[in-house]
Design a protein around this motif. Structure first.
Motif, short mmCIF file in Angstrom:
data_model
loop_
_atom_site.label_atom_id
_atom_site.label_comp_id
_atom_site.label_asym_id
_atom_site.label_seq_id
_atom_site.Cartn_x
_atom_site.Cartn_y
_atom_site.Cartn_z
N ILE A 10 1.06 -1.16 -0.11
CA ILE A 10 -0.03 -0.24 0.11
C ILE A 10 0.98 1.26 -0.03
CG2 ILE A 10 -1.68 1.43 1.37
CD1 ILE A 10 -2.81 -1.09 2.46
N ALA A 11 0.49 2.00 -0.85
CA ALA A 11 1.40 3.46 -0.96
C ALA A 11 0.61 4.55 -1.19
CB ALA A 11 2.69 3.28 -2.05
N ASP A 12 -0.56 4.38 -1.59
CA ASP A 12 -1.83 5.44 -1.39
C ASP A 12 -3.08 4.91 -1.20
OD1 ASP A 12 -2.64 4.40 -3.81
OD2 ASP A 12 -1.09 5.30 -5.26
N ASP A 13 -4.12 5.43 -1.57
CA ASP A 13 -5.47 5.05 -1.28
C ASP A 13 -6.27 4.82 -2.63
OD1 ASP A 13 -5.85 7.70 -2.43
OD2 ASP A 13 -7.19 8.27 -1.03
N GLY A 17 -4.64 -2.94 -2.48
CA GLY A 17 -4.33 -3.25 -1.08
C GLY A 17 -5.02 -2.04 0.01
N TRP A 18 -5.28 -1.02 -0.13
CA TRP A 18 -6.04 -0.10 0.42
C TRP A 18 -7.39 -0.58 0.68
CZ3 TRP A 18 -4.89 4.28 3.13
CH2 TRP A 18 -5.89 5.11 3.48
N ALA A 19 -8.04 -0.87 -0.77
CA ALA A 19 -9.43 -1.45 -0.56
C ALA A 19 -9.46 -2.90 0.56
CB ALA A 19 -9.95 -1.82 -1.97
N ILE A 20 -8.49 -3.65 0.29
CA ILE A 20 -8.60 -4.78 1.16
C ILE A 20 -8.41 -4.33 2.65
CG2 ILE A 20 -7.18 -6.91 1.80
CD1 ILE A 20 -6.70 -7.13 -1.08
N ALA A 21 -7.49 -3.31 2.96
CA ALA A 21 -7.36 -2.98 4.33
C ALA A 21 -8.66 -2.39 4.86
CB ALA A 21 -6.18 -1.67 4.30
N SER A 23 -11.55 -3.28 3.96
CA SER A 23 -12.91 -4.37 4.12
C SER A 23 -12.49 -4.98 5.39
CB SER A 23 -12.86 -4.99 2.85
OG SER A 23 -13.50 -4.47 1.96
N LEU A 24 -10.95 -5.21 5.56
CA LEU A 24 -10.56 -5.76 6.72
C LEU A 24 -10.73 -5.01 8.06
CD1 LEU A 24 -7.34 -7.48 5.44
CD2 LEU A 24 -9.47 -8.60 5.91
N ALA A 25 -10.52 -3.73 7.97
CA ALA A 25 -10.68 -2.84 8.91
C ALA A 25 -12.45 -2.83 9.47
CB ALA A 25 -10.39 -1.74 8.86
N ALA A 26 -13.29 -2.83 8.36
CA ALA A 26 -14.61 -2.93 8.65
C ALA A 26 -15.01 -4.02 9.40
CB ALA A 26 -15.14 -2.74 7.41
N ALA A 27 -14.32 -5.06 9.22
CA ALA A 27 -14.76 -6.39 9.85
C ALA A 27 -14.03 -6.45 11.16
CB ALA A 27 -14.43 -7.75 8.76
N GLY A 28 -13.57 -5.53 11.54
CA GLY A 28 -12.85 -5.55 12.80
C GLY A 28 -11.13 -6.06 12.89
N ALA A 29 -10.69 -6.19 11.97
CA ALA A 29 -9.23 -6.49 11.90
C ALA A 29 -8.25 -5.26 12.24
CB ALA A 29 -8.93 -7.10 10.52
N GLU A 30 -7.29 -5.34 12.93
CA GLU A 30 -6.26 -4.46 13.05
C GLU A 30 -5.22 -4.44 11.70
OE1 GLU A 30 -2.90 -3.32 16.65
OE2 GLU A 30 -3.61 -5.39 16.31
N ILE A 31 -4.83 -3.43 11.32
CA ILE A 31 -4.14 -3.14 10.08
C ILE A 31 -2.72 -2.79 10.11
CG2 ILE A 31 -4.27 -2.19 7.70
CD1 ILE A 31 -6.66 -4.03 8.44
N VAL A 267 -13.25 -6.66 -4.31
CA VAL A 267 -12.06 -7.24 -4.33
C VAL A 267 -11.64 -7.16 -2.82
CG1 VAL A 267 -9.43 -7.06 -4.54
CG2 VAL A 267 -11.06 -6.86 -6.48
N GLY A 268 -11.98 -5.94 -2.00
CA GLY A 268 -11.73 -6.04 -0.70
C GLY A 268 -12.65 -6.76 0.21
N ASN A 269 -13.88 -6.91 -0.15
CA ASN A 269 -14.89 -7.82 0.61
C ASN A 269 -14.62 -9.14 0.27
OD1 ASN A 269 -16.18 -5.52 1.35
ND2 ASN A 269 -17.78 -5.52 -0.17
#
Ligand code: NAD
Length: 300
Positions: A10-13, A17-21, A23-31, A267-269
């Protein structure tokens, strides 16, 4: 406790990678994030200055937090592998411990373990050249940055991935179909990545109960894709033009199953699904998230 994810690339939004981050954050993961060393400064500055705040917003209205950003160059496994000119390059000299082995050690030291490893990086210096005109050096560089980088990340992180954990990489249909313009050995690199997904699923599954899957994503105008002019080529030309130029994928993208051009959020989801216990029997798979692009036989 919630899950912890390390996302390399990840180097920008704008990218996957950003999209996956998100979706994972929305599901409660620490990034945790691994950012390519030459891009680290601008990424951290932009993050600090709030440039990404709008795209940090999660579905519940909160902002995605990144617990830590690690400098990473995934073409180097350990300090002994780094040539002098890179070591002394001023974009690298300001950071330390950015080889794969050292990053895994730092993550272990800082957080102990992770549950999810995401590889969202690729590089092919000769990507704009047809395969037939690609040098040995360019071909091997593409494989090193885009395929072996996953083997290396998995190899070094595996001891700190909790059993039941999952890994995900990103691939592209050019591995199995002809996509003119995706050159420099990048198509070969994606084919290697997909094949390795199977072998590594077996090895990491047996050894550590860790799943290995890859998402074959449709085209996205990320920084990497724009840099090679590939996406512009696909998006800017009219359909007729694209046909004339032989850019068949353009037709596919527009015309498959009523299309949407974009599948970034999906892709994130999908990554969040693959990383979750809902996918506990899915491993060694190439999962298409491309609005059906892969199923087309001819552009209509
Ligand atoms: P991106 O630019 O957001 O991500 C690529 C990242 O790789 C960048 O952040 C770059 O800094 C990083 N990187 C390059 N070399 C590196 C190295 N040696 N060490 C560490 N990091 C390095 O672009 P993206 O298109 O979102 O790419 C993410 C993944 O998705 C890649 O594997 C790409 O091949 C794949 N993908 C992209 C598309 C597309 O159309 N954009 C389609 C299918 C698959």
């Amino acid at each position: 406790r919630g899950k912890r994810a390390f996302i390399a690339g990840i180097a920008d939004d704008n990218g996957y990678g950003w999209a996956i981050a998100k979706s994972l954050a929305a599901a409660g993961a620490e990034i945790l994030v691994g950012t390519w060393v030459p891009a680290l400064n601008i990424f951290e500055t932009s993050l600090r200055r709030g440039k990404f705040d709008e795209s940090r917003v999660l579905p519940d209205g909160s902002l995605m937090e990144i617990a830590k950003v690690y400098p990473l160059d995934a073409v180097f496994d350990s300090p002994e592998d780094v040539p002098e000119d890179v070591k002394t390059n001023k974009r690298y000299a300001g950071s330390s411990k950015w080889t794969v082995k050292e990053v895994a050690e730092s993550v272990k030291q800082d957080f102990g373990t992770i549950d999810i490893l995401v590889h969202s990086l690729a590089n092919g210096p000769e990507v704009s050249k047809p395969l037939l005109e690609t040098s040995r050096k360019g071909y091997l560089a593409a494989i090193s940055a885009s395929s072996y980088s996953f083997v290396s990340l998995l190899r070094h992180f595996l001891p700190i991935i909790n059993p039941g954990g999952a890994t995900i990489s990103l691939t592209y249909i050019a591995s199995e179909r002809i996509i003119p313009g995706y050159g420099g050995g990048m198509s070969s690199a994606k084919a290697a990545l997909e094949s390795d997904t199977k072998v590594l699923a077996f090895e990491a599954g047996r050894k550590h109960k860790v799943r290995v899957n890859t998402i074959s994503a449709g085209p996205l105008g990320s920084r990497a894709a724009k840099a090679i002019g590939f996406i512009d080529m696909m998006i800017n030309y009219s359909l007729e033009n694209a046909l004339g130029k032989g850019v068949i994928c353009c037709l596919y993208c527009f015309r498959v199953s009523n299309l949407k051009m974009d599948q970034t959020e999906e892709v994130g989801n999908t990554a969040a699904f693959l990383a979750s216990p809902l996918a506990s029997a899915v491993t060694g798979a190439t999962v298409y998230v491309d609005n059906g692009l892969n199923a087309m036989g001819v552009g209509v």
